[in-house]
Design a protein around this motif. Sequence first.
Motif, PDB file in Angstrom:
ATOM      1  N   ARG A  23      23.155  16.856  -4.147  1.00  0.00           N
ATOM      2  CA  ARG A  23      21.714  17.047  -4.292  1.00  0.00           C
ATOM      3  C   ARG A  23      21.111  16.029  -5.261  1.00  0.00           C
ATOM      4  O   ARG A  23      20.001  15.526  -5.047  1.00  0.00           O
ATOM      5  N   GLU A  32      17.974  13.452  -4.253  1.00  0.00           N
ATOM      6  CA  GLU A  32      16.730  13.861  -4.899  1.00  0.00           C
ATOM      7  C   GLU A  32      15.708  12.719  -4.850  1.00  0.00           C
ATOM      8  O   GLU A  32      16.001  11.583  -5.192  1.00  0.00           O
ATOM      9  N   GLN A  37      17.956  25.697   3.145  1.00  0.00           N
ATOM     10  CA  GLN A  37      17.933  25.016   1.851  1.00  0.00           C
ATOM     11  C   GLN A  37      16.920  23.873   1.785  1.00  0.00           C
ATOM     12  O   GLN A  37      16.771  23.235   0.741  1.00  0.00           O
ATOM     13  N   PRO A  77      13.632  23.676   1.517  1.00  0.00           N
ATOM     14  CA  PRO A  77      12.599  23.670   0.479  1.00  0.00           C
ATOM     15  C   PRO A  77      13.082  23.168  -0.878  1.00  0.00           C
ATOM     16  O   PRO A  77      12.296  22.641  -1.668  1.00  0.00           O
ATOM     17  N   SER A  78      14.380  23.327  -1.149  1.00  0.00           N
ATOM     18  CA  SER A  78      14.898  22.928  -2.461  1.00  0.00           C
ATOM     19  C   SER A  78      15.411  21.487  -2.494  1.00  0.00           C
ATOM     20  O   SER A  78      15.838  21.010  -3.547  1.00  0.00           O
ATOM     21  N   LEU A  79      15.357  20.783  -1.352  1.00  0.00           N
ATOM     22  CA  LEU A  79      15.895  19.419  -1.314  1.00  0.00           C
ATOM     23  C   LEU A  79      14.904  18.367  -1.791  1.00  0.00           C
ATOM     24  O   LEU A  79      15.288  17.241  -2.102  1.00  0.00           O
ATOM     25  N   ASN A  80      13.624  18.707  -1.815  1.00  0.00           N
ATOM     26  CA  ASN A  80      12.600  17.805  -2.345  1.00  0.00           C
ATOM     27  C   ASN A  80      12.579  16.463  -1.618  1.00  0.00           C
ATOM     28  O   ASN A  80      12.479  15.401  -2.228  1.00  0.00           O
ATOM     29  N   ASP A 111      22.762  30.524   4.733  1.00  0.00           N
ATOM     30  CA  ASP A 111      23.177  29.499   3.774  1.00  0.00           C
ATOM     31  C   ASP A 111      23.299  28.132   4.440  1.00  0.00           C
ATOM     32  O   ASP A 111      23.955  27.231   3.926  1.00  0.00           O
TER      33      ASP A 111
END
Length: 295
Positions: A200, A204, A248, A250-253, A243
Amino acid sequence: MWLRVLGSAAGGGSPQWNCGCPVCTAVRSGEGVARTQSSVAVSADRRTWYLINASPDVRTQIEAFPGLHPHGGRTSPLAGVLLTDAELDHTLGLLLLREARALRLYSTPAVHKTLCDGTGVLRTLERYCPVEWTAVVGGTDVPLGEGLSCRAFAVPTTKRARFGSGADDGRVVGYRLTDERSGGKLGYLPGVQALTPAVREQIEGCACLLIDGTCWSDDELVRLGLAGKTSREMGHQPVGGPDGTLAQLPSLNARRVIFVHLNNTNPILLDDSPERRAVVEAGAEVAVDGLEVEV
């Protein structure tokens, strides 16, 4: 920086020659789009291009993309090949580039060793043309020319190594490509078993992320009676599920997410499937051969 998806399918393509699954059957009947095996081309100026992986379909892929056509004689716009691993569906195309005057190859030492001493692909290629190897080390930016640089990052996997012990670090990597003039970043991650904190960190802030879309569900191939291993056991995090990658996002930006390396069994290959609808509603895309991205 520009990227062209040369091949959007996983190994075997879609449809796969010996597969009669619902998706392959639909593609053969014209209800789906055929796809060649996974590879992309990247460039900082649309004149000099680098492949990421060289699939067995590389000749057809080059002919389908005028940007990779020679401008005269045998001078090619292809400046080099970056490898994410030593899998045959990512490296057999190197042998089809043997007419090159010289071929520049970028890979980790672990991948280079497997290609030399395991599969023998590189030893065979060297009988036909000089190979200029540049080692990529995780976390280090490597200049590619024309204001383009790449950074390889390790992608942990428990997938069994077919050749060698598989103990070496760097057996599977992703790439973060940077346009040094604009600062734009693009991530290419066609094989990932889990989105760990370390992975991640590397993706980012990417304006565009092309990420592993091999299977929709972890038991996809087992349920269809086509294999005895799950998606994760083969080194690929599934797209769907609580999972999975889609949950996921939305949290990967990442401003734009495109699923690549699509197995022939994956229902997101079909435009009218509920799984494709879920991908679109989540704001992501499904790659197709010929898709172009500008960052």
